[in-house]
Write a protein that holds these residues in place. Structure first.
Motif, PDB file in Angstrom:
ATOM      1  N   ALA A  32       4.283   0.473   2.115  1.00 30.36           N
ATOM      2  CA  ALA A  32       4.320  -0.579   3.137  1.00 30.36           C
ATOM      3  C   ALA A  32       4.871  -1.867   2.544  1.00 30.36           C
ATOM      4  N   ALA A  33       5.733  -2.543   3.312  1.00 31.06           N
ATOM      5  CA  ALA A  33       6.224  -3.860   2.920  1.00 31.06           C
ATOM      6  C   ALA A  33       5.508  -4.966   3.690  1.00 31.06           C
ATOM      7  N   THR A  34       4.897  -4.600   4.816  1.00 28.68           N
ATOM      8  CA  THR A  34       4.149  -5.534   5.652  1.00 28.68           C
ATOM      9  C   THR A  34       2.846  -4.860   6.058  1.00 28.68           C
ATOM     10  N   GLU A  35       2.060  -5.546   6.840  1.00 28.77           N
ATOM     11  CA  GLU A  35       0.970  -4.857   7.529  1.00 28.77           C
ATOM     12  C   GLU A  35       1.591  -3.777   8.418  1.00 28.77           C
ATOM     13  N   MET A  36       1.062  -2.566   8.343  1.00 28.38           N
ATOM     14  CA  MET A  36       1.619  -1.470   9.126  1.00 28.38           C
ATOM     15  C   MET A  36       0.513  -0.722   9.866  1.00 28.38           C
ATOM     16  N   THR A  37       0.843  -0.242  11.050  1.00 31.22           N
ATOM     17  CA  THR A  37      -0.021   0.670  11.792  1.00 31.22           C
ATOM     18  C   THR A  37       0.732   1.974  11.967  1.00 31.22           C
ATOM     19  N   LEU A  38       0.077   3.072  11.612  1.00 36.07           N
ATOM     20  CA  LEU A  38       0.697   4.397  11.628  1.00 36.07           C
ATOM     21  C   LEU A  38      -0.092   5.337  12.522  1.00 36.07           C
ATOM     22  N   CYS A  39       0.606   6.043  13.387  1.00 36.05           N
ATOM     23  CA  CYS A  39      -0.014   7.149  14.127  1.00 36.05           C
ATOM     24  C   CYS A  39      -0.139   8.333  13.173  1.00 36.05           C
ATOM     25  N   VAL A  40      -1.286   8.985  13.177  1.00 35.12           N
ATOM     26  CA  VAL A  40      -1.591  10.040  12.203  1.00 35.12           C
ATOM     27  C   VAL A  40      -1.612  11.403  12.881  1.00 35.12           C
ATOM     28  N   PHE A  41      -0.935  12.379  12.238  1.00 34.23           N
ATOM     29  CA  PHE A  41      -0.919  13.758  12.714  1.00 34.23           C
ATOM     30  C   PHE A  41      -1.306  14.688  11.570  1.00 34.23           C
ATOM     31  N   LYS A  42      -1.921  15.823  11.880  1.00 30.48           N
ATOM     32  CA  LYS A  42      -2.295  16.799  10.858  1.00 30.48           C
ATOM     33  C   LYS A  42      -1.099  17.662  10.511  1.00 30.48           C
ATOM     34  N   SER A  87       0.831  -1.209   0.000  1.00 26.55           N
ATOM     35  CA  SER A  87       0.000   0.000   0.000  1.00 26.55           C
ATOM     36  C   SER A  87       0.866   1.260   0.000  1.00 26.55           C
ATOM     37  N   PRO A  88       0.547   2.242  -0.849  1.00 29.81           N
ATOM     38  CA  PRO A  88       1.272   3.515  -0.797  1.00 29.81           C
ATOM     39  C   PRO A  88       0.830   4.317   0.423  1.00 29.81           C
ATOM     40  N   ILE A  89       1.787   4.889   1.110  1.00 29.14           N
ATOM     41  CA  ILE A  89       1.501   5.730   2.272  1.00 29.14           C
ATOM     42  C   ILE A  89       1.695   7.197   1.905  1.00 29.14           C
ATOM     43  N   LEU A  90       2.783   7.505   1.244  1.00 26.04           N
ATOM     44  CA  LEU A  90       3.060   8.837   0.721  1.00 26.04           C
ATOM     45  C   LEU A  90       3.558   8.686  -0.709  1.00 26.04           C
ATOM     46  N   ILE A  91       3.198   9.636  -1.581  1.00 28.11           N
ATOM     47  CA  ILE A  91       3.516   9.521  -2.999  1.00 28.11           C
ATOM     48  C   ILE A  91       4.345  10.727  -3.436  1.00 28.11           C
ATOM     49  N   GLU A  92       5.436  10.440  -4.108  1.00 26.42           N
ATOM     50  CA  GLU A  92       6.332  11.480  -4.605  1.00 26.42           C
ATOM     51  C   GLU A  92       5.567  12.476  -5.472  1.00 26.42           C
ATOM     52  N   GLY A  93       5.752  13.775  -5.181  1.00 30.12           N
ATOM     53  CA  GLY A  93       5.102  14.823  -5.952  1.00 30.12           C
ATOM     54  C   GLY A  93       3.740  15.226  -5.431  1.00 30.12           C
ATOM     55  N   ALA A  94       3.180  14.441  -4.505  1.00 27.17           N
ATOM     56  CA  ALA A  94       1.852  14.737  -3.976  1.00 27.17           C
ATOM     57  C   ALA A  94       1.954  15.546  -2.688  1.00 27.17           C
ATOM     58  N   LYS A  95       0.871  16.221  -2.371  1.00 25.34           N
ATOM     59  CA  LYS A  95       0.770  16.945  -1.109  1.00 25.34           C
ATOM     60  C   LYS A  95      -0.056  16.105  -0.137  1.00 25.34           C
ATOM     61  N   SER A  96       0.507  15.852   1.019  1.00 26.80           N
ATOM     62  CA  SER A  96      -0.202  15.039   2.003  1.00 26.80           C
ATOM     63  C   SER A  96      -0.652  15.904   3.163  1.00 26.80           C
ATOM     64  N   PRO A  97      -1.916  15.800   3.568  1.00 21.71           N
ATOM     65  CA  PRO A  97      -2.385  16.570   4.722  1.00 21.71           C
ATOM     66  C   PRO A  97      -1.968  15.947   6.052  1.00 21.71           C
ATOM     67  N   GLN A  98      -1.244  14.828   5.975  1.00 18.53           N
ATOM     68  CA  GLN A  98      -0.940  14.089   7.187  1.00 18.53           C
ATOM     69  C   GLN A  98       0.553  13.789   7.317  1.00 18.53           C
ATOM     70  N   LEU A  99       0.975  13.639   8.559  1.00 20.13           N
ATOM     71  CA  LEU A  99       2.288  13.123   8.917  1.00 20.13           C
ATOM     72  C   LEU A  99       2.063  11.840   9.701  1.00 20.13           C
ATOM     73  N   PHE A 100       3.078  10.983   9.749  1.00 19.77           N
ATOM     74  CA  PHE A 100       2.890   9.689  10.383  1.00 19.77           C
ATOM     75  C   PHE A 100       4.102   9.296  11.233  1.00 19.77           C
ATOM     76  N   THR A 101       3.830   8.571  12.299  1.00 20.17           N
ATOM     77  CA  THR A 101       4.859   7.815  13.002  1.00 20.17           C
ATOM     78  C   THR A 101       4.519   6.341  12.854  1.00 20.17           C
ATOM     79  N   VAL A 102       5.506   5.542  12.489  1.00 18.50           N
ATOM     80  CA  VAL A 102       5.273   4.107  12.322  1.00 18.50           C
ATOM     81  C   VAL A 102       5.166   3.463  13.704  1.00 18.50           C
ATOM     82  N   LEU A 103       4.014   2.895  13.988  1.00 12.49           N
ATOM     83  CA  LEU A 103       3.809   2.202  15.259  1.00 12.49           C
ATOM     84  C   LEU A 103       4.244   0.748  15.156  1.00 12.49           C
TER      85      LEU A 103
END
Length: 243
Positions: free
Chosen positions: A100-110, A41-57
């Motif tokens: 993602a290379a595996t199942e991932m859980t991410l903490c989400v921040f604005k 699954s893509p989490i962030l995409i090059e060239g795109a604007k993301s409204p979110q930041l993440f910490t990998v849990l």
């Protein structure tokens, strides 16, 4: 159910700095939820604007750039505790992708709230600056490895980097790291062909230094691997901030 920052399992690891009660309370408010994604699954995409930041849990992924002809350069392996998306918060657009290379859980921040962090929480702002500086230092080390080390030296260096991070994250069980990547991923990280990577890993296995089979990585002779990788001694174990 989302993990409460007060009960975060990563905070129990010596790898991460202690947080004050005020910092934990702030992070609980700063965190807006969690995101669960599957392998590929893509989490962030090059060239795109993301409204979110993440910490990998939990889980692992890759951070990479793609050339126009489709070739890929993996920048680094994403592991628990990594803070991702900061580049978009500063530049507006991502200069690389994260998948993602595996199942991932991410903490989400604005993303929009990061500037209030710099204004009202200087200690946490310093931590973000420290994380960014450490990433820059690592990229310098990685560039030096790709530019100056031979293929077998590069792979020895790369395996040690992965192993040491995993050790500090308590991911190693029975002297084995579950490492859910392909040899092509390692080749894309270290600037090698798949054939060269396969042959070099076979040499390390034959010499009794390291083995990587069935997505399981083992280091058998650390000192020999360090000498081959041109790195000296036991790595320093300084703790790092956790966002």
């Amino acid at each position: 159910m989302a993990v409460d920052c007060r009960d975060c399992p990563l905070r129990q690891l010596d790898f991460f700095d202690d947080m004050s009660a005020d910092e934990v309370a702030f992070m609980s408010d700063f965190k807006k939820g969690e995101l669960n994604v599957g392998p590929g699954s893509p989490i962030l995409i090059e060239g795109a604007k993301s409204p979110q930041l993440f910490t990998v849990l939990s889980g692992m992924g890759v951070r990479y750039k793609t050339l126009e002809d489709g070739r890929r350069q993996i920048i680094n392996i994403v592991m628990p505790g990594d803070f991702i998306g900061l580049q978009a918060a500063v530049d507006g657009e991502m200069g690389h992708s994260v998948e993602a290379a595996t199942e991932m859980t991410l903490c989400v921040f604005k993303r929009s709230e990061i500037w209030s962090l710099f204004k009202n929480h200087p200690d946490r702002a310093y931590d973000i600056t420290w994380i960014a500086a450490t990433e820059e230092h690592f990229l310098g080390e990685a560039l030096s490895s790709v530019g100056q080390r031979s293929a077998i030296e590069r792979i020895a260096w790369g395996l040690l980097q992965i192993w040491d991070r995993a050790y500090r994250l308590d991911l190693i069980r029975n002297d084995t790291l579950d490492f859910p990547f392909r040899q092509q991923d390692l080749a894309d990280t270290l600037g090698l062909s798949l054939v060269h990577t396969n042959k070099t890993l076979a040499k390390l296995r034959e010499r009794g230094m390291a083995s990587w089979t069935d997505q399981r990585l083992r280091i058998h002779d650390r000192r020999a691997l360090e000498r081959l990788a041109l790195v000296g001694g036991t790595p320093t174990h300084r703790s790092r901030p956790l966002m």
